[in-house]
Design an enzyme around this catalytic site. Structure first.
Site, PDB file in Angstrom:
ATOM      1  N   CYS A  90      14.304  -4.299  50.050  1.00  0.00           N
ATOM      2  CA  CYS A  90      13.158  -3.409  49.853  1.00  0.00           C
ATOM      3  C   CYS A  90      12.265  -3.940  48.731  1.00  0.00           C
ATOM      4  O   CYS A  90      11.617  -4.958  48.896  1.00  0.00           O
ATOM      5  CB  CYS A  90      13.634  -1.981  49.597  1.00  0.00           C
ATOM      6  SG  CYS A  90      12.362  -0.726  49.874  1.00  0.00           S
ATOM      7  N   HIS A 178      17.503  -0.662  54.030  1.00  0.00           N
ATOM      8  CA  HIS A 178      18.615  -0.579  53.077  1.00  0.00           C
ATOM      9  C   HIS A 178      19.946  -0.728  53.817  1.00  0.00           C
ATOM     10  O   HIS A 178      20.485   0.253  54.330  1.00  0.00           O
ATOM     11  CB  HIS A 178      18.573   0.751  52.322  1.00  0.00           C
ATOM     12  CG  HIS A 178      17.475   0.832  51.319  1.00  0.00           C
ATOM     13  ND1 HIS A 178      17.615   0.397  50.022  1.00  0.00           N
ATOM     14  CD2 HIS A 178      16.191   1.263  51.443  1.00  0.00           C
ATOM     15  CE1 HIS A 178      16.474   0.573  49.373  1.00  0.00           C
ATOM     16  NE2 HIS A 178      15.592   1.099  50.210  1.00  0.00           N
ATOM     17  N   GLU A 180      22.820  -1.080  52.629  1.00  0.00           N
ATOM     18  CA  GLU A 180      23.932  -0.462  51.899  1.00  0.00           C
ATOM     19  C   GLU A 180      24.123   1.011  52.243  1.00  0.00           C
ATOM     20  O   GLU A 180      25.186   1.585  51.990  1.00  0.00           O
ATOM     21  CB  GLU A 180      23.721  -0.618  50.387  1.00  0.00           C
ATOM     22  CG  GLU A 180      22.612   0.216  49.788  1.00  0.00           C
ATOM     23  CD  GLU A 180      21.223  -0.407  49.892  1.00  0.00           C
ATOM     24  OE1 GLU A 180      20.322   0.063  49.185  1.00  0.00           O
ATOM     25  OE2 GLU A 180      21.048  -1.360  50.682  1.00  0.00           O
ATOM     26  N   GLY A 233      45.239  14.389  33.516  1.00  0.00           N
ATOM     27  CA  GLY A 233      45.865  14.689  34.794  1.00  0.00           C
ATOM     28  C   GLY A 233      45.007  14.327  35.982  1.00  0.00           C
ATOM     29  O   GLY A 233      45.450  14.416  37.130  1.00  0.00           O
ATOM     30  N   GLY A 234      43.753  13.902  35.726  1.00  0.00           N
ATOM     31  CA  GLY A 234      42.893  13.434  36.800  1.00  0.00           C
ATOM     32  C   GLY A 234      43.307  12.052  37.262  1.00  0.00           C
ATOM     33  O   GLY A 234      44.158  11.399  36.652  1.00  0.00           O
ATOM     34  N   VAL A 235      42.681  11.578  38.332  1.00  0.00           N
ATOM     35  CA  VAL A 235      43.098  10.305  38.913  1.00  0.00           C
ATOM     36  C   VAL A 235      42.838   9.140  37.959  1.00  0.00           C
ATOM     37  O   VAL A 235      43.631   8.189  37.901  1.00  0.00           O
ATOM     38  CB  VAL A 235      42.403  10.070  40.273  1.00  0.00           C
ATOM     39  CG1 VAL A 235      40.906   9.931  40.128  1.00  0.00           C
ATOM     40  CG2 VAL A 235      42.984   8.846  40.973  1.00  0.00           C
TER      41      VAL A 235
END
Length: 528
Positions: A90, A178, A180, A233-235
């Site tokens: 683009c 685009h 992607e 405790g999150g990933v």
């Protein structure tokens, strides 16, 4: 004895020069999905810096500007003489055309936004195996009138004369669409054609290679020093805990600060999981009353966040001093955090921050600048989906790997207005029912987030023969790839009915359940 230099980290195979596109991060993710390492750097990155990195290919991102405007972002034009394959997307294509002597003007016919079928004009390495008339995603108001010498048109659309261009001899290519974006049917094919066929990259960026390179590097960096990790405790923090435990073992100490705003059963689950099952040392800090006392009478959401942030800092300082000394602080900084710290703050060679600072605790506020820690950030070049893969390879269970995102201030910002023990207990029970029923319906892994929100009003209801006056609960379920944009999830009516019936029957002080069908934008995922 001289100090050993850390082993050099791998350079990116594909370098993405960012011109302000909302999709630059997405380009990098798509390339990594092809198992090729890529980094996003500033458009100001010099030819000398690019030569030092020696990428196999360069991508020029899109952007909101027009190349003919004053002060439009540019790059060092000498990159087109390096002999390195370049793909302009683009704005990136338009910039390449202008810098090499072509002409770009406002679109003669009309601007082109959204889906558009492309017509392939001739065979090319870039569009190999892309079907004629396939749909690609357009988003531009300018067009190319004249191509530079040596370029040919390889694709067009109804409204765009030059949808894709090629200078095979100089290995310079451009697309107006685009590739992607997920809406581009053969977008990934175009990306792979550039990465593999044109830039000759190898598919060597995998979870296994990341671990093989990162674990020895952590050992070398830390040596015999102690490392402190604030575990949520999150990933991200959980994956980091497993990675550091594998690399340095007992030199790692995790600190879990329970501020009283977590979901039902989570503090107990985390301590059982990390400390007892996997024998990763976790210091449990019960600060529940301390946090809720500070929020007494506070209704403004931003003020709540600031108070929680300040209190987190104080608790962290006190406990790190008590448990220390520690020489290193481990952080679950991810690559989007690095990109957002932006432009001149990035080392163009490594994609890392030049001025190292401690990352803000997620949605909570930064740690003190004067804490004397060195940083360990082994995940800083990974995207969230890559972190999940690393976590899986290290043995993290699905309960954590596939856990829905949860804000740092927790339930405190899912209770609109002031926070109390009564409201926390009410919301905690309602939220557990939402997630329980979503899991039973087999929908949990298909939804980005599913949770409950407690409103600061009361509504009239009837239960039995009695009039009730109680709180309403909002059910919020959204689908998303990255949380930047989101759509409300189409939950089956039967599941919604079960959730509603259980909440009004099992949760005290609730007599109504409503379903939020707002997308992001215009709304945000969280209510506060």
């Amino acid at each position: 004895m001289s100090k050993k230099l850390l082993k050099k980290e791998r350079d990116p195979s594909i370098l993405i020069l960012d011109f302000g596109s909302q999709y630059s991060e997405l380009i990098a993710r798509r390339i990594r999905e092809a198992d090729v390492f890529s980094l996003v750097v500033s458009n100001f990155t010099s030819v000398k810096e690019i030569q030092d990195i020696n990428p196999k290919g360069i991508i020029l991102s899109g952007g909101p500007s027009s190349v003919y405007e004053d002060n439009a972002p540019k790059c060092d034009a000498k990159i087109f003489d390096l002999g390195i394959p370049i793909l302009g997307i683009c704005y990136g294509m338009q910039l390449m055309v202008k810098e090499l002597g072509g002409e770009v003007t406002p679109a003669i016919n009309k601007a082109e936004y959204g889906r558009a079928p492309i017509n392939i004009d001739c065979e090319s390495d870039l569009l190999s195996n892309v079907q004629d008339k396939s749909i690609m995603w357009m988003s531009h108001g300018d067009s190319i009138n004249n191509l530079p010498e040596g370029f040919i048109k390889i694709s067009h659309t109804e409204n765009t004369l030059h949808a894709a261009i090629s200078n095979k001899q100089k290995k310079l290519f451009g697309v107006q669409f685009h590739p992607e974006v997920i809406h581009s049917e053969f977008g990934m094919t175009v990306i792979k054609n550039f990465v593999y066929s044109i830039a000759k990259c190898k598919a060597d960026w995998t979870t296994e290679t990341f671990l093989e390179e990162t674990i020895p590097r952590i050992k070398q960096q830390v040596g015999d020093k102690r490392v402190l990790l604030a575990l949520s405790g999150g990933v991200d923090s959980s994956t980091l805990a497993f990675l550091l435990n594998k690399a340095i073992g007992k030199k790692l100490t995790c600190m879990f600060i329970d501020q009283g705003f977590m979901r039902k059963g989570e503090p107990e689950f985390l301590m059982e999981f990390f400390d007892k099952k996997f024998h990763i040392k976790v210091e449990y800090i019960n600060a529940r009353e301390r946090f809720i006392d500070k929020l007494n009478g506070i209704t403004d959401p931003e003020e709540k966040r600031k108070i929680i942030g300040r209190e987190f800092i104080r608790v962290f300082e006190e406990e790190s001093n008590r448990l220390g000394p520690f020489q290193y602080l481990a952080q679950g900084t991810l690559y989007p955090d690095v990109i957002e710290s932006a432009g001149t703050n990035l080392d163009p060679k490594t994609g890392e921050r030049i001025a190292v600072k401690i990352k803000s605790h997620h949605n909570v506020g930064g740690l003190p600048k004067d804490l004397q820690f060195k940083l360990v950030e082994p995940l800083r070049k990974l995207f969230k989906d890559e972190v999940r893969k690393v976590g899986g390879a290290l043995g993290l269970p699905d309960e954590i790997i596939k856990r829905h995102p949860f804000p740092g201030p927790g339930l405190a910002i899912r209770i609109l207005g002031d926070v109390s023990h009564e409201k926390l207990n009410c919301l905690r029970d309602a939220d557990w029912i939402v997630r329980d029923e979503i899991k039973k319906a087999g929908l949990y892994n298909d939804i980005w987030q599913a949770f409950a929100v407690l409103l600061p009003v009361k509504t009239v209801g009837v239960m039995g023969d009695k009039r009730t006056y109680a709180w309403p609960i909002v059910l919020r379920c959204v689908s998303s790839e990255d949380g930047m944009t989101a759509d409300w999830s189409r939950i089956p009516y039967e599941t919604l009915e079960r959730i509603s019936n259980r909440i009004v029957n099992e949760v005290e002080q609730v007599n109504r359940v409503v379903f939020d069908i707002t997308s992001k934008p215009p709304g945000t995922i969280e209510w506060e």
